[in-house]
Motif scaffolding. Structure first.
Motif, mmCIF file in Angstrom:
data_model
loop_
_atom_site.group_PDB
_atom_site.id
_atom_site.type_symbol
_atom_site.label_atom_id
_atom_site.label_comp_id
_atom_site.label_asym_id
_atom_site.label_seq_id
_atom_site.Cartn_x
_atom_site.Cartn_y
_atom_site.Cartn_z
ATOM 1 N N GLU A 42 0.840 -1.198 0.000
ATOM 2 C CA GLU A 42 0.000 0.000 0.000
ATOM 3 C C GLU A 42 0.871 1.242 0.000
ATOM 4 N N SER A 43 0.236 2.394 0.096
ATOM 5 C CA SER A 43 1.028 3.615 -0.014
ATOM 6 C C SER A 43 2.001 3.701 1.141
ATOM 7 N N HIS A 207 -0.863 -1.784 -6.318
ATOM 8 C CA HIS A 207 -1.534 -2.065 -5.066
ATOM 9 C C HIS A 207 -2.784 -2.904 -5.338
ATOM 10 N N ALA A 247 -4.296 -10.110 5.795
ATOM 11 C CA ALA A 247 -5.249 -9.009 5.865
ATOM 12 C C ALA A 247 -5.434 -8.372 4.503
ATOM 13 N N LEU A 248 -4.313 -8.210 3.769
ATOM 14 C CA LEU A 248 -4.361 -7.578 2.450
ATOM 15 C C LEU A 248 -5.249 -8.363 1.503
ATOM 16 N N ALA A 251 -8.888 -8.172 2.263
ATOM 17 C CA ALA A 251 -9.518 -6.870 2.040
ATOM 18 C C ALA A 251 -9.921 -6.655 0.593
ATOM 19 N N LEU A 253 -11.932 -6.482 -2.576
ATOM 20 C CA LEU A 253 -13.365 -6.476 -2.836
ATOM 21 C C LEU A 253 -13.582 -6.988 -4.241
ATOM 22 N N ARG A 263 -13.573 -10.722 6.945
ATOM 23 C CA ARG A 263 -12.568 -9.731 6.594
ATOM 24 C C ARG A 263 -11.705 -9.420 7.798
ATOM 25 N N ILE A 265 -9.805 -6.994 9.647
ATOM 26 C CA ILE A 265 -9.644 -5.543 9.651
ATOM 27 C C ILE A 265 -8.417 -5.221 10.481
ATOM 28 N N ILE A 266 -7.424 -4.605 9.849
ATOM 29 C CA ILE A 266 -6.226 -4.235 10.601
ATOM 30 C C ILE A 266 -6.541 -2.980 11.395
ATOM 31 N N ASP C 186 -6.050 3.305 0.516
ATOM 32 C CA ASP C 186 -5.466 1.972 0.386
ATOM 33 C C ASP C 186 -6.515 0.905 0.621
ATOM 34 N N VAL C 187 -6.221 -0.281 0.105
ATOM 35 C CA VAL C 187 -7.178 -1.391 0.188
ATOM 36 C C VAL C 187 -7.570 -1.725 1.620
ATOM 37 N N THR C 188 -6.590 -1.785 2.528
ATOM 38 C CA THR C 188 -6.942 -2.176 3.902
ATOM 39 C C THR C 188 -7.721 -1.063 4.601
ATOM 40 N N ILE C 189 -7.411 0.171 4.277
ATOM 41 C CA ILE C 189 -8.144 1.300 4.862
ATOM 42 C C ILE C 189 -9.544 1.365 4.264
ATOM 43 N N ALA C 191 -11.341 -1.091 3.396
ATOM 44 C CA ALA C 191 -12.175 -2.076 4.103
ATOM 45 C C ALA C 191 -12.689 -1.480 5.405
#
Lengths: 317, 260, 326
Positions: A42-43, A207, A247-248, A251, A253, A263, A265-266, C186-189, C191
């Motif tokens: 991710e970023s 990503h 987690a990735l 997530a 979709l 899911r 969730i972190i 971001d993907v995890t955010i 969600a």
């Protein structure tokens, strides 16, 4: 399978007024000829920085880069210019990666001019036309300016420019992220065709996990500058060892109904990459973190054949 | 386009001065002094009985020369310094501190000092005016180049093996031109005014050579009764600056492919 | 259950510039029920954001103009009420959250103040009540209420978007328009934020129009879907109908363009060609130049809405005359 690119303990730090920013912190991997390596994260994970350091668009702080057996870690000047012929990049933003004041043909032909690759104007024009044809650009846009083209066509211009000198190796930095879904598919197909026809070796930075699964043979997952999991694509989507990777993937979709997944969730937010201390970078957000995780930095270990993870307590999901 | 036509017209007037001017610029005639615009003297006469129209026409040569050449010189040197400072960051501090040094002196005083040191004459005048306005171009160029340098297309150019010189000429300069053009077109009017101040002080253009700025300041004391001596050169100056401004805007738009 | 919150009837929005007339929204009709999440799906230039702006009466004018149509909300036509009344509705009864959280917040005001601003504009209570409500909203979106004095730049992208959502829901609106709320995250955010939006929807009884190009997001949170192309709604229905029984060739092409995680595909089935220029739309069906099933009739006849299943409408000549028996 011969190895085309090998990266050993690559480091890139930036000096900021708040301290040292560890953008890339000890990344190692190798890439075989003709294959595509996906780098996901991710970023803030450092994947774009990694791509640029490999191509010498940014100067590395530590580590080694070997290309086709040769150590190119410290190439400069004329030698670097020669190397640029075989290592090219496709950029993310089709709106800012091409000069708005140059025509399509000058943009595509610039690499040819830089290396005096053509004997005369006739050969130059022919090569530019052929490149436009290869990437699916109509002849009539030859004298157009970037603002007259949509995102998809601009990205094709960027691709034509990157393959103009017949490189062996391409770094693709999120090449389709800025494009509409229907155009993404067109560009991904184009890139796949090019890779097959020209035997290109690629690093695909993104990503988007659905895209990376479609294009890569192997995948590296990065988090805050560190490689935390590495394996073949098939294996990674079937089985993950690192909690972040799990987690990735959970997530994602998908455009499908009845995907009642649990899911993961972190919690929390990304921690700072500045003045990083010891310990696992993911520990502050990990559900399973314990003291050892916070004090000792985990090494990238082989957990199962050709599947590596940097975790003290890898657990299979 | 209006700006371009006006400028071309003025340049033609300047070139054809000896042909179209009805009188010589230093033809004095004390009896006919202080005349308002009439059939004999279209713009009237000044305090020495000289025909203002002729002086305006000959004066256009000087003013345009000073304006355009000093700005050209200033822009060339200033932009080069700005590019060096922005592109080669190690030199940035050194170059910009020198520029700041020049900028800290009020440009009029600087011009006066340089003109006094070099002596009178039109060439020294242009040099003095040119040097005193360098800081503005250096600053504007540096800011523009710093922005463009960080764009992805410049990074892409490096990745395809473009050398620094080509990057500056092909990528950075064309995309940094807009603010420089605006600065330059405003600068011409400014340059003419600086020149006139210097001429007034006895540096630069010596009388009886005609120069619009000098005519402006020469007519100052008579402004109450013979306002035409000041207003006419003033209006001419205004028209030139106006023409150049419009030209500058048009040029900036013409060079932008996005507006085609 | 089927009480309508918003009804759009035959909306037409055009942008008139010096060079051309851009037909942004062409005759769309849409209904949003209470407590429902409607996904408005389309690619760049389809007209989704313009539709949202039209509901809020925020279409930049000039050059934009609502040419015709009606938008009914709580019994009144939003396009005809006065600006003063519209201001009362904006932020109070209908809220909008924009795509980019980085620029949606004022960088020089603390986040708590920005939430309070909207509360004080619409609720008549005292400052103390507003402060209490602000604290409650921050907790609700998962931000520690002690951070109410911090500035936007001290928050990450995901947190900023939560603040934006807090501002939007602070006055308990009946309708929330969310324009690509998670695209920049971001993907995890993403969600996290979508999960939060879902739970908030239940808490507040808010209907949501979710504008997106991401079909995965639609699958996650929406009840109904409307697919837009070139300013028209070309297919609409329940989420089950659209995902399992899609009819329009564009909708089918859109789903096919996305790589499937569960199967191995060699090549993606891309839709050929490009989106039409909204200043120069094709005659007949707007999708015909790119449609693999284009017939001669498609080139000059504009398709009408055909109901192919209960509540499932398609604008395609292929289904003309195949109305489902009621």
């Amino acid at each position: 399978m011969s190895v085309l690119l090998e990266v050993r303990d690559l480091k890139k730090y930036f000096k900021t007024h708040r301290g040292l920013l560890h953008a890339v912190d000890g990344v190692s991997f190798s890439l075989d000829k003709g294959k595509t390596l996906g780098i996901v994260g991710e970023s803030g994970c450092g994947k774009s920085t990694l791509g640029r350091v490999i191509l010498h668009l940014l100067e590395l702080t530590g580590g080694e880069i070997l290309f086709d057996g040769q150590d190119i870690t410290n190439v400069k000047g004329r030698e670097l210019k020669e190397h640029r012929k075989i290592m090219q990049m496709i950029f993310q933003d089709p709106f800012s990666s091409i000069n708005p004041r140059m025509t399509v043909s000058s943009i595509i032909g610039e690499p040819l001019k830089n290396y005096n690759a053509c004997k005369d104007k006739r050969e130059y024009d022919a090569r530019v036309k052929s490149l436009m044809d290869t990437v699916g650009l109509a002849e009539r846009v030859e004298q157009s300016y970037p603002h007259e083209l949509d995102g998809g066509r601009r990205q094709r211009v960027g691709i034509a420019r990157a393959i103009a000198l017949n490189p062996k190796f391409l770094v693709c930095d999120e090449p389709v992220s800025a494009l509409d879904v229907s155009i993404q598919a067109q560009i991904l197909n184009l890139m796949q065709d090019l890779q097959k026809e020209r035997g290109l070796t690629c690093i695909f930075i993104t990503h988007n996990l659905s895209v990376v699964k479609h294009v890569s043979n192997d995948i590296c997952v990065m988090y805050l500058g560190v490689l935390i999991e590495k394996s073949s694509t098939k294996e990674l989507f079937a089985k993950q060892y690192h909690p972040y990777t799990q987690a990735l993937l959970s997530a994602i979709l998908q455009p499908k109904l009845n995907k009642t997944k649990n899911r993961i969730i972190i919690k929390g937010e990304l921690t700072s990459p500045i003045n990083v201390g010891p310990g696992c970078r993911f520990a502050p957000r990990c559900l399973y973190a314990c003291d050892e995780c916070r004090n000792t930095t985990p090494e990238l270990k082989e957990i199962s054949p050709n599947h590596f993870a940097a975790c003290h307590f890898p657990r299979c999901e | 386009m209006v700006g371009l036509y006006l400028l071309v017209f003025l340049i033609l007037v300047a070139i054809c001065a000896p042909i179209i001017a009805p009188y010589d610029y230093d033809d004095q005639n004390q009896e006919k002094a202080f005349k308002f615009p009439n059939r004999e003297f279209w713009f009237g006469t000044d305090n020495f009985g000289r025909d203002i129209l002729s002086r305006m026409i000959y004066g256009s040569r000087v003013s345009l020369q000073v304006g355009l050449i000093s700005v050209g010189f200033s822009a060339l040197v200033g932009c080069t310094l700005g590019v060096i400072a922005a592109f080669y960051r190690k030199c940035d501090n050194l170059v910009m501190r020198v520029v700041d040094g020049f900028a800290s002196i009020p440009y009029l005083l600087l011009a006066i000092a340089i003109a006094a040191a070099l002596g009178s004459g039109i060439n020294n005048l242009m040099l003095a005016v040119g040097i005193s306005t360098i800081p503005a171009y250096a600053r504007v160029t540096r800011a523009a180049v710093l922005t463009v340098k960080e764009t992805e297309y410049v990074e892409a150019a490096r990745s395809i093996g473009t050398n620094n010189f080509r990057i500056i000429i092909r990528h950075i300069m064309p995309n940094s031109l807009a603010p420089i053009i605006i600065q330059a077109t405003l600068g011409v009017g400014n340059a003419i005014l600086i020149a006139s101040c210097l001429s007034f002080l006895g540096l630069g253009i010596q009388p009886p050579s005609p120069e619009w700025g000098a005519m402006l300041s020469g007519g100052r004391i008579y402004i109450r009764d013979y306002w035409h001596m000041t207003v006419i050169p003033g209006v001419a100056l205004m028209l030139v600056v106006y023409a150049l401004n419009i030209l500058g805007d048009g040029l900036r738009d013409a060079l932008d492919p996005r507006l085609k | 259950m089927h009480e309508k919150v918003l009804e759009i009837k035959k909306l037409v929005v055009r942008y008139d510039t010096d060079y051309e007339k851009v037909e942004a929204v062409n005759n769309i009709s849409l209904e949003i029920a209470k407590k429902e999440t409607m996904g408005l799906v389309g690619e760049t230039g389809a007209g989704k954001t313009t539709t949202a702006l039209a509901i809020m009466r925020l279409v930049p004018s000039p050059p934009g103009k609502v040419i015709s149509g009606e938008i009914y909300f709580e019994g009144a036509d939003l396009l005809k009420i006065s600006e003063k009344e519209m201001r009362k509705i904006r932020g109070g009864k209908i809220s909008m959250i924009f795509q980019d959280p980085m620029t949606a917040l004022n960088p020089v005001l603390p986040v708590g103040e920005q939430i309070m601003e909207v509360i004080r504009l619409h609720d008549k209570g005292s400052k103390a009540e507003a402060t209490k409500k602000t604290t409650k909203m921050l907790e609700l979106v998962g931000i520690n209420s002690e951070r109410h004095n911090e500035y936007p730049h001290q928050f990450s992208g995901g947190m900023k978007q939560r603040v934006v959502i807090a501002i939007a829901l602070a006055c308990n609106p009946s309708l929330l328009i969310a324009d690509e709320p998670t695209t920049a995250l971001d993907v995890t955010i993403q969600a996290q934020v979508l999960g939060m939006m879902n739970s908030l929807k239940d808490e507040f009884d808010t209907s949501i129009i979710l504008i997106t190009h991401d079909l995965g997001v639609v699958a996650e949170v929406c009840d109904h879907v409307a697919i837009m192309y070139a300013g028209e709604i070309i297919e609409t229905g329940t989420i089950k109908e659209i995902f399992e029984n899609k009819k329009h060739p564009y909708t089918i092409g859109l789903f096919n363009s996305i790589p499937d995680l569960d199967t191995e595909e060699d090549r993606l089935q891309a839709i050929s060609g490009l989106m039409p220029d909204p200043a120069n739309l094709p005659k007949g069906c707007k999708f015909h130049p790119r449609c693999p099933k284009c017939t001669a009739e498609c080139k000059h006849r504009v398709p009408q809405n055909t109901e192919v299943a209960p509540e499932h409408f398609v604008k395609c000549l292929l289904y003309k005359g195949t109305e489902a028996a009621k």
